[in-house]
Design a protein around this motif. Structure first.
Motif, PDB file in Angstrom:
ATOM      1  N   LYS A  63      67.011  35.533  57.224  1.00 38.12           N
ATOM      2  CA  LYS A  63      67.885  35.770  56.413  1.00 38.12           C
ATOM      3  C   LYS A  63      68.836  36.922  56.858  1.00 38.12           C
ATOM      4  O   LYS A  63      70.028  36.924  57.106  1.00 38.12           O
ATOM      5  CB  LYS A  63      67.580  36.078  55.083  1.00 38.12           C
ATOM      6  N   THR A  67      71.034  34.457  59.996  1.00 41.18           N
ATOM      7  CA  THR A  67      71.968  34.031  59.095  1.00 41.18           C
ATOM      8  C   THR A  67      73.142  35.032  58.881  1.00 41.18           C
ATOM      9  O   THR A  67      74.233  34.400  58.934  1.00 41.18           O
ATOM     10  CB  THR A  67      71.489  33.672  57.673  1.00 41.18           C
ATOM     11  N   LEU A  83      73.566  27.386  59.440  1.00 40.62           N
ATOM     12  CA  LEU A  83      73.379  27.968  58.256  1.00 40.62           C
ATOM     13  C   LEU A  83      72.635  27.129  57.430  1.00 40.62           C
ATOM     14  O   LEU A  83      71.419  27.544  56.832  1.00 40.62           O
ATOM     15  CB  LEU A  83      74.838  28.257  57.615  1.00 40.62           C
ATOM     16  N   SER A  84      72.652  25.711  57.438  1.00 41.97           N
ATOM     17  CA  SER A  84      72.032  24.634  56.822  1.00 41.97           C
ATOM     18  C   SER A  84      70.460  24.744  57.446  1.00 41.97           C
ATOM     19  O   SER A  84      69.522  24.773  56.543  1.00 41.97           O
ATOM     20  CB  SER A  84      72.486  23.504  56.656  1.00 41.97           C
ATOM     21  N   TYR A  86      69.025  27.040  58.933  1.00 42.49           N
ATOM     22  CA  TYR A  86      68.339  28.458  58.629  1.00 42.49           C
ATOM     23  C   TYR A  86      67.873  28.352  57.105  1.00 42.49           C
ATOM     24  O   TYR A  86      66.764  28.605  56.847  1.00 42.49           O
ATOM     25  CB  TYR A  86      69.049  29.635  59.187  1.00 42.49           C
ATOM     26  N   ASP A  87      68.428  27.686  56.384  1.00 39.47           N
ATOM     27  CA  ASP A  87      68.387  27.623  54.875  1.00 39.47           C
ATOM     28  C   ASP A  87      67.142  26.699  54.887  1.00 39.47           C
ATOM     29  O   ASP A  87      65.921  27.055  54.037  1.00 39.47           O
ATOM     30  CB  ASP A  87      69.295  27.119  53.978  1.00 39.47           C
ATOM     31  N   TYR A  88      67.127  25.378  55.794  1.00 43.93           N
ATOM     32  CA  TYR A  88      65.725  24.576  55.519  1.00 43.93           C
ATOM     33  C   TYR A  88      64.564  25.316  55.896  1.00 43.93           C
ATOM     34  O   TYR A  88      63.583  25.043  55.325  1.00 43.93           O
ATOM     35  CB  TYR A  88      66.295  23.426  56.308  1.00 43.93           C
ATOM     36  N   LYS A  91      63.294  27.817  53.422  1.00 44.84           N
ATOM     37  CA  LYS A  91      62.645  26.598  52.255  1.00 44.84           C
ATOM     38  C   LYS A  91      61.310  26.185  52.667  1.00 44.84           C
ATOM     39  O   LYS A  91      60.404  26.490  51.851  1.00 44.84           O
ATOM     40  CB  LYS A  91      63.414  25.788  51.593  1.00 44.84           C
TER      41      LYS A  91
END
Length: 129
Positions: A63, A67, A83-84, A86-88, A91
């Motif tokens: 993060k 990110t 970005l998507s 890194y978000d995945y 999670k």
């Protein structure tokens, strides 16, 4: 023990100060991968506190490092895809921690390692005359 830690910290700081932008991103990938690998070890040892700290470290690197380094405006679709991703990964790490899932941790390590390899390639290509 303190002397060895201090020496390692100086080495890390020297590496950070002398690294190229590509090198810094690779160092972030290395740090996140290492933190997840440690989390897996702590999970096997049933050391919940250290596992959680290691997962938290990986999440902060993703993060606050990876990110935060993205410039979605200048990077266009590639930056948005990263970005998507890194978000995945973030999670998946949260779920891996909650479920004690080595498989989810391995998935995160694999994705980060693939990205690391791509950054190494980009860095080598960018430095060739």
């Amino acid at each position: 023990m303190y002397g060895a830690k201090a020496y390692a910290q100086v080495g890390l700081e020297t590496g950070i100060n002398s690294a190229s932008p590509h090198g810094l991103i690779v160092m972030l990938y290395d740090g996140a991968i290492e933190a997840i690998r440690k989390a897996k070890i702590y999970m096997e040892m049933r050391d919940i506190e250290m596992k959680t700290k290691s997962v938290d470290k990986a999440l902060r690197i993703i993060k606050d490092g990876l990110t935060a380094a993205l410039d979605v405006n200048a990077g266009g679709d590639l930056a948005k895809q990263l970005l998507s991703l890194y978000d995945y990964i973030g999670k998946e790490l949260i779920l891996a921690n909650a479920q004690n899932s080595a498989q989810r941790m391995d998935t995160c390590i694999g994705l980060l390692d693939d990205l690391r390899g791509a950054w190494l390639e980009i860095g080598q290509t960018a430095t060739r005359p």
